[in-house]
Write a protein that holds these residues in place. Structure first.
Motif, PDB file in Angstrom:
ATOM      1  N   TYR A 145     -11.680  10.945 -52.341  1.00 51.20           N
ATOM      2  CA  TYR A 145     -10.766  10.510 -53.951  1.00 51.20           C
ATOM      3  C   TYR A 145      -9.587  11.745 -54.025  1.00 51.20           C
ATOM      4  N   ALA A 146     -10.135  13.077 -53.924  1.00 51.63           N
ATOM      5  CA  ALA A 146      -9.211  13.953 -53.973  1.00 51.63           C
ATOM      6  C   ALA A 146      -7.964  14.037 -53.133  1.00 51.63           C
ATOM      7  N   ARG A 147      -8.267  13.823 -51.765  1.00 52.69           N
ATOM      8  CA  ARG A 147      -7.112  13.816 -50.943  1.00 52.69           C
ATOM      9  C   ARG A 147      -6.277  12.632 -51.196  1.00 52.69           C
ATOM     10  N   ARG A 148      -6.701  11.522 -51.629  1.00 51.74           N
ATOM     11  CA  ARG A 148      -5.822  10.412 -51.862  1.00 51.74           C
ATOM     12  C   ARG A 148      -5.074  10.611 -52.912  1.00 51.74           C
ATOM     13  N   LEU A 149      -5.705  11.177 -54.104  1.00 51.89           N
ATOM     14  CA  LEU A 149      -4.721  11.527 -55.336  1.00 51.89           C
ATOM     15  C   LEU A 149      -3.647  12.786 -54.948  1.00 51.89           C
ATOM     16  N   VAL A 151      -2.111  12.750 -51.912  1.00 46.85           N
ATOM     17  CA  VAL A 151      -1.259  12.044 -51.345  1.00 46.85           C
ATOM     18  C   VAL A 151      -0.186  11.250 -52.257  1.00 46.85           C
ATOM     19  N   GLN A 152      -0.927  10.867 -53.311  1.00 46.37           N
ATOM     20  CA  GLN A 152      -0.342   9.955 -54.357  1.00 46.37           C
ATOM     21  C   GLN A 152       0.751  10.880 -55.375  1.00 46.37           C
ATOM     22  N   HIS A 153       0.208  11.983 -55.451  1.00 45.37           N
ATOM     23  CA  HIS A 153       1.164  12.968 -56.206  1.00 45.37           C
ATOM     24  C   HIS A 153       2.287  13.463 -55.626  1.00 45.37           C
ATOM     25  N   ALA A 154       1.961  13.524 -54.444  1.00 46.90           N
ATOM     26  CA  ALA A 154       3.384  13.900 -53.338  1.00 46.90           C
ATOM     27  C   ALA A 154       4.145  12.774 -53.361  1.00 46.90           C
ATOM     28  N   ARG A 155       3.874  11.574 -53.212  1.00 49.65           N
ATOM     29  CA  ARG A 155       4.713  10.351 -53.101  1.00 49.65           C
ATOM     30  C   ARG A 155       5.527  10.346 -54.273  1.00 49.65           C
ATOM     31  N   VAL A 156       4.784  10.755 -55.482  1.00 50.53           N
ATOM     32  CA  VAL A 156       5.475  10.333 -56.845  1.00 50.53           C
ATOM     33  C   VAL A 156       6.508  11.443 -56.927  1.00 50.53           C
ATOM     34  N   ALA A 157       6.263  12.690 -56.631  1.00 51.45           N
ATOM     35  CA  ALA A 157       7.082  13.966 -56.876  1.00 51.45           C
ATOM     36  C   ALA A 157       8.217  13.588 -55.824  1.00 51.45           C
ATOM     37  N   GLN A 158       8.112  13.041 -54.509  1.00 49.44           N
ATOM     38  CA  GLN A 158       9.220  12.837 -53.941  1.00 49.44           C
ATOM     39  C   GLN A 158       9.947  11.718 -54.606  1.00 49.44           C
ATOM     40  N   ILE A 192      -1.172   4.643 -65.178  1.00 49.90           N
ATOM     41  CA  ILE A 192       0.198   4.526 -65.456  1.00 49.90           C
ATOM     42  C   ILE A 192       0.791   5.908 -64.958  1.00 49.90           C
ATOM     43  N   LYS A 193       0.071   7.158 -65.597  1.00 51.54           N
ATOM     44  CA  LYS A 193       0.458   8.500 -65.245  1.00 51.54           C
ATOM     45  C   LYS A 193       0.570   8.966 -63.584  1.00 51.54           C
ATOM     46  N   GLN A 194      -0.500   8.479 -63.076  1.00 48.76           N
ATOM     47  CA  GLN A 194      -0.614   8.723 -61.735  1.00 48.76           C
ATOM     48  C   GLN A 194       0.239   8.028 -60.879  1.00 48.76           C
ATOM     49  N   ALA A 195       0.552   6.784 -61.242  1.00 49.53           N
ATOM     50  CA  ALA A 195       1.693   6.122 -60.459  1.00 49.53           C
ATOM     51  C   ALA A 195       3.010   6.569 -60.813  1.00 49.53           C
ATOM     52  N   GLY A 196       3.246   7.422 -61.619  1.00 49.35           N
ATOM     53  CA  GLY A 196       4.573   8.021 -62.111  1.00 49.35           C
ATOM     54  C   GLY A 196       5.357   7.477 -63.029  1.00 49.35           C
ATOM     55  N   GLY A 197       4.500   6.702 -64.032  1.00 52.85           N
ATOM     56  CA  GLY A 197       5.290   6.399 -65.105  1.00 52.85           C
ATOM     57  C   GLY A 197       5.091   7.310 -66.354  1.00 52.85           C
TER      58      GLY A 197
END
Length: 298
Positions: A145-149, A151-158, A192-197
């Protein structure tokens, strides 16, 4: 004296035999809270489940289990009829007198956190691993789960290097009832926040808003759920009941995103990373696509 000693030895042997037999029998669990039930299955406890609440709809294999009702309105009679050893749920389950009745009847009541944060999830998985004797599986799930998060954070940052975070409202309604808005501390807010909103709602918990109040916030994206409907009909019903929402940026640009309501019950669940990924694509569209329906794999 010898006969008395012999009788004591026999009785002692019977007691230990009974205890050993009871301990060797598989535990019978009932679970309340959709996300928590999903984790019970993921950790390896599906064979123990003999009943689930109405918010527990995933995976599909558990839908044939007897229902113990809605997690906030449990009945001791219905639960006891399933002869459970353990009721596991979050602090959302109740009412408290029913939980007290179950404890008095010898049912072990395990109350885990429904908190919308990773620390609460880690504690829940650790507890489930201990109860099921599957500590290794629970630890591996926590790490995944931590690894998937990450990856998600990096995607949003990009994505945010080129686009600004959209203002979002997440609406929860049932059978066309007046929607509640997800505020701070909810799974909806976390999603919402994890998805970048940016969650435009600043209150705590879930709160009913008037259509005027929602329209006044003028969200760029509306995320919504209605347990009674799906697809285009659900979007149409939302706008028909709350016509002022049609004047928002979200409606005019058709950024209306439907999510599965069971994602929001019982804390952070195993399907949320898939939902985040889908929401991120809708928040930061690469191909101009703005309408979406978020239905993570079951």
């Amino acid at each position: 004296m010898r006969s008395t000693t012999k009788l004591i030895a026999i009785l002692t042997g019977l007691v230990f035999t009974h205890l050993a037999s009871a301990q060797s029998q598989p535990q019978r669990w009932v679970s309340a809270g959709g996300a928590l039930t999903e984790w019970v299955v993921a950790v390896g406890g599906e064979a123990q489940l003999v009943g689930v609440d109405t918010t527990s709809q995933h995976p599909e294999s558990i839908r044939s289990l007897p229902s113990i009702g809605y997690q906030r309105q449990l009945s001791s009679e219905g639960i006891l009829s399933l002869r459970p050893n353990i009721l596991i749920g979050t602090e959302e389950m109740g009412p408290p007198p029913v939980l007290d009745q179950l404890r008095a009847a010898g049912v072990k009541v395990e109350v885990l956190s429904a908190g919308a944060d990773v620390a609460a999830l880690q504690a829940n998985l650790s507890r489930l691993g201990g109860l099921l004797g599957k500590d290794t599986q629970a630890r591996e799930l926590t790490e995944q789960y931590a690894r998937r998060l990450e990856v998600q954070h990096a995607r949003v940052a990009q994505a945010q290097l080129h686009q600004t975070a959209p203002g979002v409202l997440l609406l929860v309604s049932h059978s066309g009832s007046q929607p509640m808005v997800a505020g701070v501390g909810t799974v909806g807010d976390w999603l919402i926040k994890q998805a970048g909103g940016r969650n435009l709602a600043t209150h705590n918990g879930y709160k009913i808003f008037s259509a005027e109040a929602m329209a006044g916030l003028n969200p760029e994206v509306l995320v919504f759920t209605d347990r009674a409907q799906d697809g285009a009909s659900s979007r149409e019903a939302l706008l028909k009941q709350n016509p002022l929402l049609a004047q928002t940026q979200a409606a005019s640009s058709q950024r209306l995103i439907e999510i599965d309501p069971t994602l929001l019950v019982g804390g952070l669940g195993p399907r949320l990373p898939d939902a985040m990924n889908a929401l991120s694509r809708a928040f930061y569209p690469e191909d101009g696509s703005r309408n979406a329906k978020v239905s993570p794999a079951q």
